[in-house]
Scaffold this motif. Structure first.
Motif, mmCIF file in Angstrom:
data_model
loop_
_atom_site.group_PDB
_atom_site.id
_atom_site.type_symbol
_atom_site.label_atom_id
_atom_site.label_comp_id
_atom_site.label_asym_id
_atom_site.label_seq_id
_atom_site.Cartn_x
_atom_site.Cartn_y
_atom_site.Cartn_z
ATOM 1 N N ARG A 144 40.381 -50.579 38.677
ATOM 2 C CA ARG A 144 38.918 -50.719 38.597
ATOM 3 C C ARG A 144 38.427 -50.171 37.371
ATOM 4 N N GLU A 146 35.717 -48.543 36.523
ATOM 5 C CA GLU A 146 34.513 -47.778 37.015
ATOM 6 C C GLU A 146 34.268 -46.764 36.125
ATOM 7 N N ARG A 290 29.900 -52.107 53.923
ATOM 8 C CA ARG A 290 31.068 -51.974 53.147
ATOM 9 C C ARG A 290 30.875 -52.960 51.851
ATOM 10 N N ALA A 312 34.437 -40.147 50.568
ATOM 11 C CA ALA A 312 35.084 -41.068 51.179
ATOM 12 C C ALA A 312 36.603 -41.255 51.080
HETATM 13 P P1 AMP Z 1 37.762 -49.790 48.883
HETATM 14 O O1 AMP Z 1 38.672 -50.466 48.667
HETATM 15 O O2 AMP Z 1 36.418 -49.768 47.738
HETATM 16 O O3 AMP Z 1 36.909 -50.131 50.167
HETATM 17 O O4 AMP Z 1 37.921 -48.159 49.017
HETATM 18 C C1 AMP Z 1 38.580 -47.595 49.696
HETATM 19 C C2 AMP Z 1 39.182 -46.294 49.520
HETATM 20 O O5 AMP Z 1 39.744 -46.260 48.113
HETATM 21 C C3 AMP Z 1 37.892 -45.269 49.168
HETATM 22 O O6 AMP Z 1 37.371 -44.658 50.255
HETATM 23 C C4 AMP Z 1 38.283 -44.216 48.096
HETATM 24 O O7 AMP Z 1 38.808 -43.239 48.727
HETATM 25 C C5 AMP Z 1 39.208 -44.966 47.325
HETATM 26 N N1 AMP Z 1 38.834 -45.503 46.003
HETATM 27 C C6 AMP Z 1 38.165 -46.547 45.601
HETATM 28 N N2 AMP Z 1 37.795 -46.777 44.278
HETATM 29 C C7 AMP Z 1 38.292 -45.657 43.954
HETATM 30 C C8 AMP Z 1 38.412 -44.995 42.478
HETATM 31 N N3 AMP Z 1 38.002 -45.706 41.590
HETATM 32 N N4 AMP Z 1 39.034 -43.935 42.150
HETATM 33 C C9 AMP Z 1 39.844 -43.367 43.221
HETATM 34 N N5 AMP Z 1 39.571 -43.733 44.880
HETATM 35 C C10 AMP Z 1 38.883 -44.851 44.765
#
Ligand code: AMP
Length: 455
Positions: A144, A146, A290, A312
């Protein structure tokens, strides 16, 4: 200055890993491997099987499932594609008839998460014909774009699981949550906090979202720009806001728990009961929503200590209907994704990282005959499971022992002409400097016994 001389003066560029990506070195991968092996072991005991899906998929798969309006899809995906055939023909100089035949190639994206891929695979392999529910887990890199910071990367790693099938029994939700908590417990992750919520379904959520939007419009002027924008695009995300000035306002907003339809309320109550039956401690958090569109009913998030604002480590929830949305049969689903980078950061912060193992044996050899014996000894020791360093070049014993020390070897096996002709090998224990002579079989036996004692 000639062109050649100028070139010589230019220093070659020093490459570095791209922003938001990083190398994991052996001192760290020990912990990564430990975490992944623990996941294989724990998830296996819950009857989950591993699935490996591709790193890239059709862009459309992510747009449809995660939602074209979400930040992940609209801003953060690495997308490629276009006219592969076109560029090939231009390169080959075969331009004729090109325009009429040219087919744009499908756009593809690096996966920003894996739930969509797992659902695609469920459909593609007709997994609805397997005994239900189908329980799958995966691990691997996600991408991603970000803004990088501690705990947030552009290439990051997730360990996740999905349960797909005909049933949405609350016991399934509870067992999935119990499984993550068991995994974290096994890793001795510190400060674990499980938050749960229900965000309703197609019946009740739209009405709640309308109500929330109406209430937010009344206080729009007092909200920050992000939240103001979200009133239109995704009002639920306003509840996620960490902005200090918005907290008082958010506290007065209507809560979804008071607006769930009868079925969703009953489902949520049953999930909580099932968690209690399993001894899983949770906190209800009405503000937990979410970021991805496909979630409904049960949502959960797990935080851990030592992570600052990105605390998280796991997010998950139910997504009934996602498989159907992707052209598959009517299917219920629930899953989670653990951020492995953050999980590891938290374990490191609390000192739970296992140390990198040093070599068991460093073979210090001198002389042609000794080299042949050393090669054979290394083979036998490795076959018996010992980690062996066999230096490629002859060294004086003093230097070899210094090297063995630096590598953290437990023993140095000394093989010189004397040892080879006597058939008695000298083993030096590096911790205390003691030395003893062994025949080849006795040596193996001795090492095996001392390994059994130390492990
Ligand atoms: P999500 O898929 O957005 O629900 O994210 C699930 C988990 O993935 C989150 O709670 C984070 O621990 C981890 N996560 C999401 N985006 C990132 C990122 N850019 N870098 C590191 N960990 C991430």
């Amino acid at each position: 200055m000639s062109e050649g001389a100028q070139k010589k003066q230019e220093k070659p560029r020093k490459f570095q890993a791209i922003r938001g990506t990083r190398d994991l070195l052996p001192s760290e991968t020990v912990l990564w491997n430990h975490v992944e092996q623990t996941a294989h072991a724990v998830f296996g005991t819950f009857g989950f099987g591993e699935i490996r899906v591709p790193i890239f998929e059709s862009t459309d798969l992510f747009a449809r499932s995660i939602g074209a309006e979400t930040d992940v899809v609209s801003k953060e995906m690495y997308t490629f594609g276009g006219f592969a055939e076109f560029s090939e023909r231009v390169r080959g100089g075969r331009m004729e008839g090109m325009l009429s035949e040219m087919q744009p190639e499908e756009m593809i994206s690096l996966r920003p998460e894996a739930t969509a891929s797992v659902c695609r695979a469920y459909i593609e392999h007709s997994m609805q014909q397997l005994p239900q529910p189908v329980k799958l887990y995966y691990m691997g890199p996600m991408f991603r774009r970000e803004r990088p910071q501690k705990g947030r990367y552009r290439q990051f790693y997730q360990i996740g699981a999905e349960v797909l099938g005909g049933s949405d029994a609350p016991a399934i939700d509870a067992e999935v949550i119990e499984m993550v908590m068991t995994f974290f417990d096994r890793l001795e992750l510190q400060g674990v906090q499980l938050d749960i919520n229900s965000i309703g379904d197609r019946n009740c959520r739209p009405k709640y979202v309308d109500l929330l939007r109406a209430e937010l419009l009344k206080v729009k002027d007092r909200l920050g720009p992000d939240s103001q924008r979200r009133i239109e695009t995704n009002p639920l995300r306003v509840l996620d806001s960490k902005l200090e000035s918005e907290q008082g306002i958010i506290a007065t907003l209507p809560r979804i728990a008071d607006h769930l339809c009868e079925e969703c309320a009953a489902h949520y109550a049953a999930v909580k009961h099932q968690l209690e039956m399993r001894g899983v401690i949770y906190r209800e958090n009405w503000r937990l929503v979410r970021g991805l569109d496909y979630y409904m009913r049960t949502t959960f998030e797990i935080t851990a200590q030592g992570l600052g604002s990105q605390n998280a480590v796991c997010g998950g929830g139910r997504y009934d209907g996602l498989v159907e949305l992707l052209g598959g049969p009517s299917t219920k689903g629930i899953g989670f994704a653990i951020g492995e980078d953050r999980l590891i950061l938290s374990l490191q912060e609390s000192g739970k990282a296992p140390a990198q193992e040093g070599r068991d044996v460093y073979i210090a050899w001198m002389g042609e005959r000794a080299h042949a014996t050393a090669i054979r000894a290394a083979k036998d020791l490795r076959k018996a499971g010992f980690s062996v360093e066999l230096p490629p070049l002859e060294q004086k014993f003093g230097k070899a022992l210094g090297q063995a020390d630096k590598l953290g070897a437990k023993y140095a096996l000394i093989l010189g002409d004397n040892e080879v002709s006597e058939g008695l090998w000298t083993l030096k224990t590096l911790a205390d400097g003691s030395q003893a002579k062994y025949t080849e079989p006795d040596l193996l036996d001795h090492l095996r016994k001392s390994k059994a004692v130390s492990s």
